[in-house]
Design an enzyme around this catalytic site. Structure first.
Site, PDB file in Angstrom:
ATOM      1  N   SER A  94      36.680  31.078  32.136  1.00  0.00           N
ATOM      2  CA  SER A  94      35.695  31.706  31.255  1.00  0.00           C
ATOM      3  C   SER A  94      36.453  32.592  30.279  1.00  0.00           C
ATOM      4  O   SER A  94      37.647  32.847  30.457  1.00  0.00           O
ATOM      5  CB  SER A  94      34.664  32.513  32.042  1.00  0.00           C
ATOM      6  OG  SER A  94      35.278  33.629  32.680  1.00  0.00           O
ATOM      7  N   LEU A 108      31.629  37.728  34.623  1.00  0.00           N
ATOM      8  CA  LEU A 108      31.151  37.689  33.241  1.00  0.00           C
ATOM      9  C   LEU A 108      31.908  36.674  32.400  1.00  0.00           C
ATOM     10  O   LEU A 108      33.099  36.425  32.618  1.00  0.00           O
ATOM     11  CB  LEU A 108      31.283  39.070  32.591  1.00  0.00           C
ATOM     12  CG  LEU A 108      30.458  40.200  33.193  1.00  0.00           C
ATOM     13  CD1 LEU A 108      30.681  41.482  32.404  1.00  0.00           C
ATOM     14  CD2 LEU A 108      28.970  39.839  33.242  1.00  0.00           C
ATOM     15  N   HIS A 119      39.548  31.324  36.832  1.00  0.00           N
ATOM     16  CA  HIS A 119      38.985  31.857  38.081  1.00  0.00           C
ATOM     17  C   HIS A 119      39.544  31.148  39.301  1.00  0.00           C
ATOM     18  O   HIS A 119      39.813  31.778  40.327  1.00  0.00           O
ATOM     19  CB  HIS A 119      37.459  31.691  38.077  1.00  0.00           C
ATOM     20  CG  HIS A 119      36.751  32.537  37.088  1.00  0.00           C
ATOM     21  ND1 HIS A 119      36.325  33.823  37.354  1.00  0.00           N
ATOM     22  CD2 HIS A 119      36.397  32.297  35.797  1.00  0.00           C
ATOM     23  CE1 HIS A 119      35.728  34.332  36.296  1.00  0.00           C
ATOM     24  NE2 HIS A 119      35.761  33.431  35.334  1.00  0.00           N
ATOM     25  N   LEU A 121      41.731  27.380  40.707  1.00  0.00           N
ATOM     26  CA  LEU A 121      42.331  26.051  40.674  1.00  0.00           C
ATOM     27  C   LEU A 121      42.398  25.589  42.123  1.00  0.00           C
ATOM     28  O   LEU A 121      42.950  26.298  42.966  1.00  0.00           O
ATOM     29  CB  LEU A 121      43.726  26.092  40.055  1.00  0.00           C
ATOM     30  CG  LEU A 121      44.479  24.764  39.872  1.00  0.00           C
ATOM     31  CD1 LEU A 121      45.634  24.952  38.877  1.00  0.00           C
ATOM     32  CD2 LEU A 121      45.029  24.185  41.169  1.00  0.00           C
ATOM     33  N   TYR A 165      52.711  29.519  39.769  1.00  0.00           N
ATOM     34  CA  TYR A 165      52.285  29.759  38.394  1.00  0.00           C
ATOM     35  C   TYR A 165      53.460  30.075  37.479  1.00  0.00           C
ATOM     36  O   TYR A 165      53.438  29.731  36.285  1.00  0.00           O
ATOM     37  CB  TYR A 165      51.234  30.871  38.358  1.00  0.00           C
ATOM     38  CG  TYR A 165      49.908  30.425  38.918  1.00  0.00           C
ATOM     39  CD1 TYR A 165      49.109  29.521  38.228  1.00  0.00           C
ATOM     40  CD2 TYR A 165      49.455  30.875  40.157  1.00  0.00           C
ATOM     41  CE1 TYR A 165      47.894  29.084  38.735  1.00  0.00           C
ATOM     42  CE2 TYR A 165      48.247  30.446  40.674  1.00  0.00           C
ATOM     43  CZ  TYR A 165      47.474  29.551  39.964  1.00  0.00           C
ATOM     44  OH  TYR A 165      46.279  29.106  40.467  1.00  0.00           O
TER      45      TYR A 165
END
Length: 204
Positions: A94, A108, A119, A121, A165
């Site tokens: 988002s 939000l 948010h 994976l 990451y």
């Protein structure tokens, strides 16, 4: 045969096995498909997420109503990997409009934000240890480069996921101010703004 769109990161990619000479073509689902998710995918998404996270952390990044919430507000910031029509891995994001993530970022979507908050994976348990998470993340980041309003991708993860990451180019920003019960997180950022050259040469 491979059918690849001229806009490779904006439209689904279909990959099918070659058809042998003399073999009749059948109407089958594509062997592999990447596409944005929608609310009809929400239950499959949550089942994969619940299995992946509850066993490790005891908490899901998104509950089912939150999955539906984001797939309603910003489905274009999600990406699913389907094999023979079955969801095997996904990302849900988002937009966010502050330098660092806060608790509000968990629920939000900021339509005028320039950061994509990843948010979650997750990969289905039978498809793990095959590199699918890294491939899906790479495709997602390529897609974000095609969105002119996106300047960076941001996420928070537990310590043991930091190397995963980092391999994709994310940089640690220190501890996140967000905690979930006893769990603490590292915030990580990936710059998109510096890839204008890639945008011009990617067909976006």
């Amino acid at each position: 045969m491979s059918v690849v769109s001229a806009l490779p990161f904006l439209k689904p990619i279909y990959m099918r096995a070659p058809i042998s000479p003399g073999r009749q073509r059948r109407h089958t689902l594509p062997a592999s498909e990447f596409r944005s998710l929608n609310t009809e995918d929400a239950i499959s998404v949550f089942e994969i997420e619940r299995e992946a996270f509850i066993s490790v952390s005891g908490e899901c990044p998104l509950h089912l109503d939150e999955v539906r919430h984001f797939l309603t507000l910003c489905p274009e910031l999600s990406l699913g990997w389907f094999e023979q029509g079955r969801l095997v891995a996904f990302i849900i994001g988002s937009l966010w409009d502050q330098d660092r993530l806060t608790n509000d970022a968990l629920t939000l979507h900021k339509p005028h934000g320039t950061s994509v908050h990843i948010h979650v994976l997750a990969v289905h348990r039978t498809f793990r240890q095959q590199g699918k998470g890294s491939i899906l993340l790479w495709r997602y980041l390529q897609y974000l480069r095609c969105l002119p309003y996106v300047r960076r991708a941001v996420l928070m993860c537990e310590d043991f996921l930091v190397p995963f990451y980092q391999k994709s180019g994310f940089k640690g920003q220190g501890p996140s101010e967000i905690t979930v019960g006893p769990l603490t997180f590292i915030e990580m950022h990936y710059p998109i703004r510096g890839h204008a050259f890639m945008r011009r040469n990617s067909g976006c």
